[in-house]
Design a protein around this motif. Structure first.
Motif, short mmCIF file in Angstrom:
data_model
loop_
_atom_site.label_atom_id
_atom_site.label_comp_id
_atom_site.label_asym_id
_atom_site.label_seq_id
_atom_site.Cartn_x
_atom_site.Cartn_y
_atom_site.Cartn_z
N GLU A 178 18.56 80.03 31.65
CA GLU A 178 20.09 80.33 32.09
C GLU A 178 20.87 80.50 30.64
OE1 GLU A 178 22.09 81.03 34.66
OE2 GLU A 178 20.88 80.83 36.30
N ILE A 179 21.86 81.22 30.90
CA ILE A 179 22.65 81.22 29.55
C ILE A 179 22.91 79.98 28.72
CG2 ILE A 179 24.76 82.30 28.39
CD1 ILE A 179 25.01 84.50 30.81
N ALA A 180 23.62 78.97 29.45
CA ALA A 180 23.93 77.78 29.06
C ALA A 180 22.74 77.16 28.59
CB ALA A 180 24.79 77.02 30.17
N SER A 209 26.00 76.92 33.08
CA SER A 209 26.07 78.11 33.61
C SER A 209 25.21 78.36 35.05
CB SER A 209 25.61 79.14 32.61
OG SER A 209 24.17 79.04 32.62
N GLU A 210 25.79 79.01 35.82
CA GLU A 210 25.26 79.39 36.91
C GLU A 210 25.28 80.85 37.61
OE1 GLU A 210 24.49 77.45 41.41
OE2 GLU A 210 26.00 76.50 40.04
N PHE A 242 28.85 84.08 24.68
CA PHE A 242 28.16 84.55 25.89
C PHE A 242 28.52 85.76 26.29
CE2 PHE A 242 29.72 80.01 25.69
CZ PHE A 242 28.53 79.19 25.69
N ARG A 243 28.12 86.87 25.63
CA ARG A 243 28.37 88.26 25.70
C ARG A 243 27.85 88.83 26.84
NH1 ARG A 243 27.87 90.85 21.28
NH2 ARG A 243 27.57 92.95 22.27
N GLU A 244 26.81 88.08 27.44
CA GLU A 244 26.00 88.53 28.85
C GLU A 244 26.67 87.89 30.10
OE1 GLU A 244 21.97 88.25 28.58
OE2 GLU A 244 21.73 89.46 26.79
N ALA A 245 27.70 87.09 29.86
CA ALA A 245 28.31 86.31 31.16
C ALA A 245 29.10 87.05 31.77
CB ALA A 245 28.95 85.11 30.39
#
Length: 403
Positions: A178-180, A209-210, A242-245
């Motif tokens: 995950e991103i986080a 993140s989730e 977090f550009r993909e969030a």
């Protein structure tokens, strides 16, 4: 004084008148006396000369021994001196030989180090730019084979620059985190100062993140509200990191929506920066990065691409080489950049060309558009097919992760 004359007659008369001497002693007594008186006296022992002689002999012996010892010492000293000279000569020869050997070893090590450094440099170049002779600095789809993309919004001089760190997938046990999880595992290990930025990451508090949503739980003692500049840098850094969030939320330790002065309540934001033009930012270490001019409010890709020809501030420089001008128009969703004069890429530095094309592609991409360049003498250059739109980068400013 009266002169007395003596003659023979007178002397003879006196001798007659002299009384007759008689000796009535026994003959034995006279003989004993004669023997006693004629017996040689007892020889006295003269001990002083003997002592002196002995002392002299002893002294002579000591002197002789000393002389012989000294002569022996002279000989020994001479031998020792000769041996020392020989040893020194041997040491000198040995030292020269050792110096020659050491110099040879150092030269050999230098050659090996140079070869190793060259090999490492080639390996790093190969990983930094997998395509042959690729001087591009952005991340492209082909760069992600075997790597995970860790985006970071780095900061210096109250400005945020997006940096893309490629982390080898083998460090993640083959799983896609995950991103986080990716941020929490590697962000603290990135040497931001070596890249020319401030030590800003990791963020204080916790990151989770989730399902594409990143949540930053701020601690009560955070300092993001010290000034408007501090708050703006924090928000821009979140978007670049977090550009993909799909969504980024900022909450307190109690789970409530956070408030940051002077922003007030922090509303959820999307990852990544849209509608920006990418200019050249020079970091403290002299490295050049492409960075968006946040908040410029361009209405279209045409407007943003046109703006690239002039620097917007002292922090940002134009990516367009000097004396090069162009016009911009949009055709069926593709933005066309037409150079005023035929552009001969062979007259430009390769890094300048890569920076020019990448700034055009990143700027157009922030509006969801592709860009194509026209009036270039070459049909192809490096990894670009100039008959087609420029390949859109995944992210700017590629950095290879070094464990």
């Amino acid at each position: 004084m009266a002169h007395n004359e003596w003659d023979d007659d007178r002397i003879e008369q006196l001798l007659r008148e002299f009384p007759k001497i008689e000796d009535h002693r026994p003959k034995e007594e006279v003989q004993r006396r004669l023997q006693r008186e004629t017996k040689p006296p007892k020889r006295q022992t003269h001990w002083m000369p003997a002592v002196v002689a002995a002392a002299a002999f002893l002294t002579l012996g000591i002197l002789l021994a000393s002389f012989l010892g000294r002569e022996t010492n002279f000989e020994t000293a001479g031998m020792e001196e000769a041996e020392l000279v020989e040893e020194e000569a041997a040491l000198d020869n040995g030292g020269e030989e050792a110096a020659v050997e050491e110099e040879a070893v150092m030269e050999e090590e230098a050659v090996e180090e140079a070869a190793t450094a060259e090999g490492e440099g080639m390996a790093e170049s190969a990983e930094m730019a997998p395509l042959a002779e690729d001087v591009r600095t952005a991340v492209y789809p082909g760069d992600l084979e075997g790597y995970e993309l860790l985006s970071l919004g780095l900061t210096t001089e109250a400005f945020v620059v997006p940096v893309s760190v490629l982390v080898p997938s083998e460090l993640l046990d083959g799983t896609e985190p995950e991103i986080a999880a990716l941020y929490n595992a590697f962000a603290a290990e990135v040497d931001e100062e070596a890249l020319g930025f401030d030590d800003y990451h990791p963020y204080p508090g916790t990151i989770a993140s989730e399902d594409g949503t990143v949540v930053h739980e701020l601690p009560a003692d955070h300092e993001f509200g010290l000034s408007s500049a501090t708050a703006s840098v924090y928000m821009a850094s979140l978007q670049e990191t977090f550009r993909e969030a799909e969504q980024i939320e900022v909450i307190t330790e109690t789970g409530e929506q956070a408030e940051i002065d002077p922003i007030g309540p922090v509303e959820p934001i999307t990852g990544g920066v849209e509608g920006a033009a990418y200019f050249v930012f020079t970091a403290a270490n002299g490295e050049m990065y492409l960075a968006p001019d946040y908040g410029s409010g361009y209405s279209s890709a045409v407007e943003a691409l046109t703006a690239l020809q002039e620097a917007p501030s002292d922090l940002l420089a134009s990516p367009i080489p000097e004396d090069i001008a162009y016009a911009v128009e949009e055709q069926a969703g593709t933005v066309i950049v037409t150079f005023a004069e035929p552009l001969d890429l062979s007259l430009l530095d390769e890094t300048e060309i890569a920076r020019l094309f990448e700034s055009l592609a990143l700027t157009a991409g922030s509006f969801g558009n592709e860009v194509r360049v026209v009036n270039v003498l070459q049909d192809t250059w490096m990894n670009y097919d100039l008959s087609l739109p420029l390949e859109p980068p995944v992210a700017p400013n590629k950095v290879l992760w070094i464990p």
